[in-house]
Write a protein that holds these residues in place. Structure first.
Motif, PDB file in Angstrom:
ATOM      1  N   GLY A  16      11.780   3.074   8.526  1.00 32.01           N
ATOM      2  CA  GLY A  16      10.806   3.906   9.640  1.00 32.01           C
ATOM      3  C   GLY A  16       9.876   2.687   9.876  1.00 32.01           C
ATOM      4  N   SER A  17       8.362   3.323   9.909  1.00 31.12           N
ATOM      5  CA  SER A  17       7.322   2.287  10.446  1.00 31.12           C
ATOM      6  C   SER A  17       6.930   1.811   9.305  1.00 31.12           C
ATOM      7  CB  SER A  17       6.410   3.105  11.262  1.00 31.12           C
ATOM      8  OG  SER A  17       7.202   3.797  12.486  1.00 31.12           O
ATOM      9  N   VAL A  18       6.517   0.396   9.421  1.00 32.64           N
ATOM     10  CA  VAL A  18       5.878  -0.049   8.072  1.00 32.64           C
ATOM     11  C   VAL A  18       4.695   0.557   7.755  1.00 32.64           C
ATOM     12  CG1 VAL A  18       4.742  -1.952   9.426  1.00 32.64           C
ATOM     13  CG2 VAL A  18       5.164  -2.485   6.964  1.00 32.64           C
ATOM     14  N   ARG A  25       6.133  11.555  -5.390  1.00 30.57           N
ATOM     15  CA  ARG A  25       6.788  10.319  -4.726  1.00 30.57           C
ATOM     16  C   ARG A  25       5.718   9.401  -4.433  1.00 30.57           C
ATOM     17  NH1 ARG A  25      12.135  10.573  -1.237  1.00 30.57           N
ATOM     18  NH2 ARG A  25      12.684  12.076  -2.990  1.00 30.57           N
ATOM     19  N   GLU A  26       5.761   8.025  -4.607  1.00 27.93           N
ATOM     20  CA  GLU A  26       4.685   7.007  -4.224  1.00 27.93           C
ATOM     21  C   GLU A  26       5.145   5.664  -3.791  1.00 27.93           C
ATOM     22  OE1 GLU A  26       2.623   5.385  -7.511  1.00 27.93           O
ATOM     23  OE2 GLU A  26       4.397   4.625  -8.866  1.00 27.93           O
ATOM     24  N   PHE A  27       4.524   5.176  -3.060  1.00 27.86           N
ATOM     25  CA  PHE A  27       4.802   3.918  -2.335  1.00 27.86           C
ATOM     26  C   PHE A  27       4.953   2.887  -3.231  1.00 27.86           C
ATOM     27  CE2 PHE A  27       4.820   0.705   0.845  1.00 27.86           C
ATOM     28  CZ  PHE A  27       3.920  -0.292   0.574  1.00 27.86           C
ATOM     29  N   VAL A  28       5.926   1.929  -3.168  1.00 27.41           N
ATOM     30  CA  VAL A  28       5.917   0.695  -3.993  1.00 27.41           C
ATOM     31  C   VAL A  28       5.922  -0.571  -3.040  1.00 27.41           C
ATOM     32  CG1 VAL A  28       7.292  -0.587  -5.452  1.00 27.41           C
ATOM     33  CG2 VAL A  28       7.545   2.111  -5.614  1.00 27.41           C
ATOM     34  N   TYR A  40       4.018  -5.672   1.847  1.00 25.64           N
ATOM     35  CA  TYR A  40       2.916  -4.736   1.234  1.00 25.64           C
ATOM     36  C   TYR A  40       3.392  -4.341  -0.277  1.00 25.64           C
ATOM     37  CZ  TYR A  40       1.411  -5.002   6.065  1.00 25.64           C
ATOM     38  OH  TYR A  40       1.415  -5.205   7.555  1.00 25.64           O
ATOM     39  N   TYR A  41       2.680  -4.005  -0.926  1.00 31.78           N
ATOM     40  CA  TYR A  41       2.765  -3.731  -2.401  1.00 31.78           C
ATOM     41  C   TYR A  41       1.753  -2.728  -2.950  1.00 31.78           C
ATOM     42  CZ  TYR A  41       6.140  -7.517  -2.245  1.00 31.78           C
ATOM     43  OH  TYR A  41       7.177  -8.355  -1.826  1.00 31.78           O
ATOM     44  N   VAL A  42       2.139  -1.891  -3.520  1.00 29.92           N
ATOM     45  CA  VAL A  42       1.038  -0.873  -4.385  1.00 29.92           C
ATOM     46  C   VAL A  42       0.651  -2.092  -5.613  1.00 29.92           C
ATOM     47  CG1 VAL A  42       2.658  -0.233  -5.995  1.00 29.92           C
ATOM     48  CG2 VAL A  42       0.598   1.063  -5.669  1.00 29.92           C
ATOM     49  N   ASP A  43      -0.695  -1.990  -5.605  1.00 33.14           N
ATOM     50  CA  ASP A  43      -1.309  -2.658  -6.795  1.00 33.14           C
ATOM     51  C   ASP A  43      -0.656  -3.065  -7.971  1.00 33.14           C
ATOM     52  OD1 ASP A  43      -5.149  -2.013  -5.769  1.00 33.14           O
ATOM     53  OD2 ASP A  43      -3.520  -3.375  -4.800  1.00 33.14           O
ATOM     54  N   SER A  44      -0.062  -2.061  -8.522  1.00 33.74           N
ATOM     55  CA  SER A  44       0.444  -1.986  -9.778  1.00 33.74           C
ATOM     56  C   SER A  44       1.616  -3.014  -9.980  1.00 33.74           C
ATOM     57  CB  SER A  44       0.886  -0.631 -10.354  1.00 33.74           C
ATOM     58  OG  SER A  44       1.771   0.145  -9.217  1.00 33.74           O
ATOM     59  N   VAL A  45       2.316  -3.280  -8.724  1.00 32.81           N
ATOM     60  CA  VAL A  45       3.318  -4.208  -8.945  1.00 32.81           C
ATOM     61  C   VAL A  45       3.259  -5.481  -8.294  1.00 32.81           C
ATOM     62  CG1 VAL A  45       4.875  -1.884  -8.770  1.00 32.81           C
ATOM     63  CG2 VAL A  45       4.594  -3.455  -6.615  1.00 32.81           C
ATOM     64  N   LYS A  46       1.899  -5.824  -7.879  1.00 33.78           N
ATOM     65  CA  LYS A  46       1.838  -6.988  -7.130  1.00 33.78           C
ATOM     66  C   LYS A  46       2.079  -8.068  -8.121  1.00 33.78           C
ATOM     67  CE  LYS A  46      -1.313  -5.680  -3.456  1.00 33.78           C
ATOM     68  NZ  LYS A  46      -2.793  -5.664  -3.132  1.00 33.78           N
ATOM     69  N   GLY A  47       2.849  -9.250  -8.002  1.00 36.42           N
ATOM     70  CA  GLY A  47       3.268 -10.373  -8.568  1.00 36.42           C
ATOM     71  C   GLY A  47       4.378 -10.209  -9.584  1.00 36.42           C
ATOM     72  N   ARG A  48       4.823  -8.729  -9.459  1.00 36.72           N
ATOM     73  CA  ARG A  48       5.945  -8.354 -10.405  1.00 36.72           C
ATOM     74  C   ARG A  48       7.076  -8.268  -9.527  1.00 36.72           C
ATOM     75  NH1 ARG A  48       6.173  -4.242 -13.658  1.00 36.72           N
ATOM     76  NH2 ARG A  48       4.468  -3.177 -12.399  1.00 36.72           N
TER      77      ARG A  48
END
Length: 121
Positions: A99-101, A45-48, A59-67
């Motif tokens: 939870g906590s950011v 499981r990974e953060f999105v 906050y965003y994982v790099d792979s989804v930034k801008g999308r």
């Protein structure tokens, strides 16, 4: 009883869009930071994305930034994830969490059951 119920997943072609929602109940939604995570078959499981409890930081994982865009509606106790320009590698079960950011799974207290997103090429 705490509940997080995701919806909005489905099958979409590459380049398409989906909007995920997460309906929260049983806790004070407005006092929790919220996050989206995803888990693809055979992967961890990974953060999105995450949004602070006030809603002033995202906050965003790099792979989804801008999308992808995370947002919250405290009046409706609902979290959203708007996803555009979807790619096959976005295919996963998407989970919302409270939870906590943070980008770290262990910093979240409550989890939903997930909604499947499948992007065909």
């Amino acid at each position: 009883q705490v509940q997080l119920v995701e919806s909005g997943g489905g099958l979409v072609q590459a380049g398409g869009s989906l909007r995920l929602s997460c309906a929260a109940s049983g806790f004070t939604f407005s006092r929790y930071s919220m996050g989206w995570f995803r888990q693809a078959p055979g992967k961890e499981r990974e953060f999105v994305a995450a949004i602070s409890w006030i809603g002033d930081r995202t906050y965003y994982v790099d792979s989804v930034k801008g999308r992808f865009t995370i947002s919250r509606d405290d009046a409706k106790n609902t979290l959203h994830l708007q996803m555009i320009s979807l790619k096959p590698e976005d295919t996963a079960v998407y989970y919302c969490a409270a939870g906590s950011v943070s980008r770290i799974i262990h910093n979240y207290d409550y989890w939903g059951q997930g909604t499947q997103v499948t992007v065909s090429s």
